[in-house]
Design an enzyme around this catalytic site. Structure first.
Site, mmCIF file in Angstrom:
data_model
loop_
_atom_site.group_PDB
_atom_site.id
_atom_site.type_symbol
_atom_site.label_atom_id
_atom_site.label_comp_id
_atom_site.label_asym_id
_atom_site.label_seq_id
_atom_site.Cartn_x
_atom_site.Cartn_y
_atom_site.Cartn_z
ATOM 1 N N HIS A 142 25.280 23.639 40.423
ATOM 2 C CA HIS A 142 25.526 24.920 41.094
ATOM 3 C C HIS A 142 24.607 25.119 42.306
ATOM 4 C CE1 HIS A 142 25.119 29.300 41.651
ATOM 5 N NE2 HIS A 142 26.419 29.297 41.391
ATOM 6 N N CYS A 151 21.676 45.643 66.926
ATOM 7 C CA CYS A 151 20.512 44.771 66.756
ATOM 8 C C CYS A 151 20.037 44.675 65.313
ATOM 9 C CB CYS A 151 19.377 45.193 67.676
ATOM 10 S SG CYS A 151 18.723 46.816 67.261
HETATM 11 C C1 PEP Z 1 17.558 48.465 62.195
HETATM 12 O O1 PEP Z 1 17.162 49.409 61.525
HETATM 13 O O2 PEP Z 1 18.712 48.050 62.171
HETATM 14 C C2 PEP Z 1 16.630 47.742 63.065
HETATM 15 C C3 PEP Z 1 17.047 46.785 63.845
HETATM 16 O O3 PEP Z 1 15.324 48.080 62.989
HETATM 17 P P1 PEP Z 1 14.328 47.622 61.827
HETATM 18 O O4 PEP Z 1 14.997 46.556 61.048
HETATM 19 O O5 PEP Z 1 13.101 47.176 62.530
HETATM 20 O O6 PEP Z 1 14.137 48.887 61.071
#
Ligand code: PEP
Ligand code: MG
Length: 850
Positions: free
Chosen positions: A426, A804
């Site tokens: 696995h 992001c």
């Molecule tokens: C998020 O909150 O998506 C982000 C990119 O910031 P962090 O992960 O630093 O809180």
């Protein structure tokens, strides 16, 4: 009932299953495929048994043997084993025996009875095996009496077990076999297994009833071949060809011929024309299926038959090289090739390896189950792996062995080590699938989950929490963190990324907090900028943490000012380096985000040495740290709230950014336009306050340095309110960046740091389809993103919209962003190629209206 000739043009995979689809492609490409018929749905076929019997009666030719093969929708959906020599009976046996090799005729009949008994009559295989053993050396069975005796005993055993004689009517045999296969397909375990592989609940099974070409005897044979090296993907023919396939063939034992090695007893020497036919077949099949095939074939009386076409097995790295070769020879277009790539699997190829010259303390070896090397803290449970990963820690999951309940833990870990297991266990299969370095079967080690240690013999070589390295390329387990070198993915990725970067519209930026991160990211090429620089990480360097903590704890304005200036200098030099590396590409700098206590030690720990370093008595120190205590810091004094309450911190950062930009732009060919990003915003007034002070600082720099410092201001959309108020926010900013880590946390009311405790159960029980921190929750969080982008763009037509959060490196989430016309996603450096390929795939699918 739907029954189609295998040779009547290309049969669709959806209707007739993968096997029939590929065989029909081979036949349509002009290859010799044994004649056959395909039933689209085995169950539907037998629902009207009498009609089915009539159809089969019309098809079956007297004296002909048939193979019945399963053709499921996808190769990994399983399906019953092939049944060979259907139609075999006394009459055919007698004919074969008098016309040909009597040993072969006997063995063919014996095998037909055994396989039919097992598959159709549900008999156990073992008594038949025991019977064969009782007849002595089966492979050297030279006396026809013994061969006849074995056949008779097999028939007797079949009759004893079933209570009836072996079915003599070919049509009835076929009807019974189809019924058995349809039944097998519907068995609960078969259903569960295929559904785990993504099959729909009502997946049907197609069946192929095909004339047998046996390739019996010493002049004929059966073979399998593939045409690319499975490890590297370079063109290289390999395989095997076997003559005298039925081993009870009297004086002629089975013989093997190499396909790859012309010097060994090889197919090329044995039958040059057949070898030639194989090479020609490869070309036709490859062009017909647009992929690298593995071909099963039979040579019978000088004729070359294709009996099965599969996709050749390959490592992810080889798969890229193969795609490149296929595009090169015109079997695929670049865009078709891009759609073939499992973007997620690229991650595995991008892992670093251990520097071969680095000293290392090897503690055990095991099977090199999945390539790449990874270092992290050893954790002994998937929960621990998920909890640590949620806090951004690298961990290696160490288990006796893994099971389905560990999959999420494996996703969270950077590498896997198991004590038991082999190449197809696995852990090995899953790790290869997700591109995770893994060593399995390190049998010299003993893991004690309760005591939290790993022993070799009597010696404890590692404790839970210690740093461990797994080298999945060489099967080595190492204590500590040896020096790593960057991955070597091979040249093909360059072409693949070139195709991807040419077709994708959505930008791909990188999350890079330090100049080193930025340098690494740029090596991947095609990166459009930095989409998230978490500036807090710049404060964790040597000397800097102490300045930061002293600044937070200081109650003297002068001292605070001095420390802020020191931090400003450090930040400025980091930004200068970042801007220089990025050469005018966008750099999105996020102002300080985490709660301040993250820069301070735990007040309950021994503070003696820290108290010395900050020159504050221990008890005062403890009191001050405690005064920063918050019940729920992730919803407390963090993000923009810091900027409002302690404006001097954001001002210091803004000054550092502008000074760095001004310094770099004096020399730069292409000026940098910093993108300053405010985290955790929920109200427009927060932005207005911060914006006023940033603008003031920018004006100050302009006056001081007599140079313009153009910049963009943006907010992270990380709270549901920011998403809902995106219209209003977008009137005062130039960009929105979706921070989907926090936005997921806040939309679900689900702690990022604690979700691991129940996420496994949630996903296992289907409460959540996926862990929303791994793959964007399109229905909920996704709707907030759609609304935020729509409202924002409604108020500001030039608004830049990016994402992001971690989802920026997840193929499914990237597809969503492309669909929503986001300007970019930003992800961690190793995920950049994944994002570029996924963005290209989304674009191709969009253009072709998939
Ligand atoms: C998020 O909150 O998506 C982000 C990119 O910031 P962090 O992960 O630093 O809180
Ligand atoms: Mg965040």
């Amino acid at each position: 009932m739907q029954i189609h000739k295998l040779h009547d043009g290309e049969l669709s995979q959806a209707e007739f299953g993968i096997r029939a689809h590929r065989l029909s492609q081979a036949a349509a490409a002009g290859l010799q495929v044994p004649e056959g018929y395909v039933m689209a749905d085995a169950q539907a076929a037998i629902d009207d048994l009498e009609a089915f019997r009539v159809v089969i009666t019309e098809i079956v030719e007297p004296g002909q043997l048939y193979a019945l093969r399963a053709s499921p929708g996808r190769p990994d959906w399983g399906g019953p084993y092939t049944l060979l020599s259907l139609g075999m009976n006394d009459e055919i046996h007698a004919r074969l025996k008098s016309n040909g090799d009597p040993f072969v005729a006997n063995e063919l009949y014996r095998q037909a009875i055994v396989t039919y008994g097992i598959a159709v009559k549900n008999l156990e295989a073992e008594p038949f095996d025991t019977l064969v053993e009782s007849f002595g050396d089966f492979t050297a069975m030279t006396s026809i009496d013994r061969s006849d005796g074995l056949l008779m005993a097999t028939r007797a055993l079949y009759e004893a077990e079933t209570g009836i004689a072996f079915q003599q009517n070919p049509v009835q045999q076929i009807v019974n076999a189809v019924q058995a296969m349809a039944r097998g397909w519907q068995a609960p375990t078969a259903r569960i297994l295929r559904m785990a592989k993504g099959a729909p609940v009502d997946a049907h099974l197609a069946l192929i009833l095909q004339k047998m070409v046996h390739g019996l005897g010493s002049k004929n044979g059966v073979g399998r071949a593939q045409f690319f090296d499975a490890e590297t993907g370079q063109p290289a023919i390999s395989g095997i060809f076997v003559t005298n396939t039925l081993t009870a063939g009297g004086a002629s034992p089975k013989r093997q011929w190499s396909i790859s090695d012309p010097s060994a007893p090889s197919l090329k020497k044995f039958d040059a024309a057949a070898f030639e036919a194989l090479i020609k077949a490869e070309d036709k099949i490859t062009n017909a299926i647009g992929d690298a095939p593995e071909v099963k074939f039979v040579i019978e009386q000088g004729r070359f038959y294709v009996t099965e076409v599969m996709l050749a097995r390959r490592t992810p790295r080889a798969s890229l090289a193969i795609l490149r070769a296929l595009v090169g020879r015109g079997a695929l277009s670049e865009q078709q090739a891009l759609l073939r790539i499992d973007a997620g699997s690229i991650a595995g190829m991008l892992h670093p390896q251990i520097d071969p010259d680095a000293p290392r303390e090897s503690i055990a070896s095991g099977i090199a189950a999945s390539p790449g090397a990874a270092t992290g803290r050893a954790v002994f449970s998937s929960e621990a792996a998920m909890a640590a990963a949620a806090q951004g820690e690298s961990v290696i999951l160490v288990r006796h062995e893994t099971g389905p309940e560990d999959i999420r833990g494996m996703h969270a870990a950077k590498g896997v080590l198991t004590i038991r297991g082999g190449n197809t266990s696995h852990a090995a299969v899953i790790a290869r699938g997700i591109g995770l370095p893994a060593v399995v079967g390190a049998q010299d080690l003993r893991v004690n989950y309760t005591e939290g240690h790993i022993k070799r013999g009597d010696e404890i070589v590692m404790r839970e929490g210690d740093i461990i390295t797994v080298d999945g390329t060489h099967g080595e387990v190492i204590a500590g963190a040896p020096k790593m070198i960057e991955s070597n993915i091979g040249e093909s990725i360059d072409d693949v990324l070139r195709w991807a970067n040419a077709v994708r519209r959505m930008g791909v930026r990188v999350n890079a907090d330090t100049p080193d991160d930025a340098r690494r990211a740029l090596r991947f090429g095609g990166v459009e900028g930095i989409g998230l620089c978490r500036t807090e990480h710049m404060f964790f360097g040597e000397n800097r943490l102490s300045a930061m903590s002293r600044m937070i704890l200081s109650q003297d304005d002068n001292e605070r000012d001095q420390l802020l200036r020191q931090l400003e200098r450090d930040q400025r030099s980091d930004f200068i380096e970042l801007f220089e590396i990025m050469k005018g590409k966008p750099v999105t700098i996020r102002l300080l985000d985490p709660p301040l206590h993250e820069f301070l030690p735990n007040p309950e720990d021994d503070l003696t040495s820290f108290s010395r370093s900050v020159d504050i008595p221990t008890d005062t120190l403890r009191r001050r740290i405690r005064s920063l205590y918050e019940i729920n810091p992730m919803l407390g004094m963090r993000g923009v709230r810091l900027g409002i309450v302690f404006p001097e911190i954001y001002e210091m950062q803004a000054r550092a950014i502008f000074q760095a930009a001004a310094a770099v732009n004096k020399e730069a060919e292409k000026p940098v336009v910093p993108e300053i990003m405010i985290p955790l915003v929920s109200a427009v007034r927060e932005v207005e306050v911060v914006k006023a002070s940033i603008d003031r600082i920018a004006r100050g720099i302009v006056e001081d340095q007599a140079t313009e410092v153009p910049y963009l201001l943006g907010v992270m959309v990380e709270t549901p309110r920011a998403a809902l108020r995106a219209g209003e926010l977008s009137k005062v900013v130039q960009f929105l960046s979706m921070g989907t880590n926090d936005l997921t946390q806040m939309t679900y009311g689900l702690s990022r740091d604690d979700a691991g405790r129940f996420m496994r159960k949630y996903v296992q029980d289907g409460v959540y389809e996926e862990d929303p921190f791994l793959t964007l929750d399109i229905d909920g969080v996704g709707e907030l993103l759609v609304e935020a982008a729509r409202r924002g763009r409604g108020q500001n037509k030039d608004l830049l919209v990016g994402l992001c959060g971690e989802h920026g490196g997840d193929p499914k989430s990237i597809h969503f962003c492309a669909l929503q016309n986001f300007d970019y996603v930003s992800c961690s450096p190793f995920r950049v190629p994944i994002a570029q390929i996924a963005a290209a795939q989304a674009e191709i699918l969009l253009k072709t209206n998939f």
